[in-house]
Design a protein around this motif. Sequence first.
Motif, PDB file in Angstrom:
ATOM      1  N   LEU A  25       0.837  -1.204   0.000  1.00  0.00           N
ATOM      2  CA  LEU A  25       0.000   0.000   0.000  1.00  0.00           C
ATOM      3  C   LEU A  25       0.870   1.252   0.000  1.00  0.00           C
ATOM      4  N   GLY A  26       1.942   1.239   0.787  1.00  0.00           N
ATOM      5  CA  GLY A  26       2.862   2.372   0.832  1.00  0.00           C
ATOM      6  C   GLY A  26       3.565   2.609  -0.496  1.00  0.00           C
ATOM      7  N   VAL A  27       4.002   1.549  -1.156  1.00  0.00           N
ATOM      8  CA  VAL A  27       4.657   1.688  -2.471  1.00  0.00           C
ATOM      9  C   VAL A  27       3.689   2.283  -3.485  1.00  0.00           C
ATOM     10  N   GLY A  70       6.972   2.022   7.723  1.00  0.00           N
ATOM     11  CA  GLY A  70       6.418   1.623   9.011  1.00  0.00           C
ATOM     12  C   GLY A  70       6.818   2.564  10.125  1.00  0.00           C
ATOM     13  N   VAL A  71       6.900   3.848   9.815  1.00  0.00           N
ATOM     14  CA  VAL A  71       7.247   4.877  10.793  1.00  0.00           C
ATOM     15  C   VAL A  71       6.043   5.804  10.927  1.00  0.00           C
ATOM     16  N   ALA A  72       5.584   6.031  12.148  1.00  0.00           N
ATOM     17  CA  ALA A  72       4.387   6.859  12.379  1.00  0.00           C
ATOM     18  C   ALA A  72       3.234   6.366  11.508  1.00  0.00           C
ATOM     19  N   GLY A 123       1.987  -3.867  11.631  1.00  0.00           N
ATOM     20  CA  GLY A 123       2.321  -5.270  11.449  1.00  0.00           C
ATOM     21  C   GLY A 123       3.819  -5.483  11.575  1.00  0.00           C
ATOM     22  N   ALA A 124       4.297  -6.565  11.009  1.00  0.00           N
ATOM     23  CA  ALA A 124       5.723  -6.902  11.069  1.00  0.00           C
ATOM     24  C   ALA A 124       6.489  -6.106  10.019  1.00  0.00           C
ATOM     25  N   LEU A 125       7.790  -6.199  10.075  1.00  0.00           N
ATOM     26  CA  LEU A 125       8.689  -5.602   9.083  1.00  0.00           C
ATOM     27  C   LEU A 125       8.668  -4.081   9.073  1.00  0.00           C
ATOM     28  N   SER A 126       8.333  -3.454  10.184  1.00  0.00           N
ATOM     29  CA  SER A 126       8.318  -2.000  10.222  1.00  0.00           C
ATOM     30  C   SER A 126       9.651  -1.484  10.756  1.00  0.00           C
TER      31      SER A 126
END
Length: 149
Positions: A25-27, A70-72, A123-126
């Motif tokens: 989603l971020g990409v 995965g920041v803020a 979630g994970a991987l942040s």
Amino acid sequence: MSTARLNDRLTRRQPLVLGLFRIVLGVLFTSEGAATVFGVLDRRAGTVGDWPFWYAGVIELVAGGLVLLGVATRGAAFLSSGIMAFAYFTEHQGDGLFPLQNGGLAPALFCWGFLLLVFFGPGALSLAGLLRRGSTAPGAARPAAGQVS
């Protein structure tokens, strides 16, 4: 395999799948912002300062990057969900009731996807989770493997 065992295996992987969802989603959101601000990916750049499109592009670029890393995450996702709702109702809703009629499928999906991240976290991987684990003092309690950060 019993249904209960399958359910347990899927439940254990929820943080990883949520993290992958956040990254994708971020990409996608960051690429929308980059296309608007810089004119990449076969799109012309928006005019600097053009309300609301250029400002939305800047928000997409910055908030999408924060979500990707995965920041803020919750704050960036809340802002992103809000601007996508705004885009849907101001730019698309007037052309028809349903997103397939009015061309608003992407804003609708982004809005609900980001709202999911507001409530469930990164979630994970942040990056925030990695930094938090790395700063834990030796001997201190660490989060369990796979725990949502």
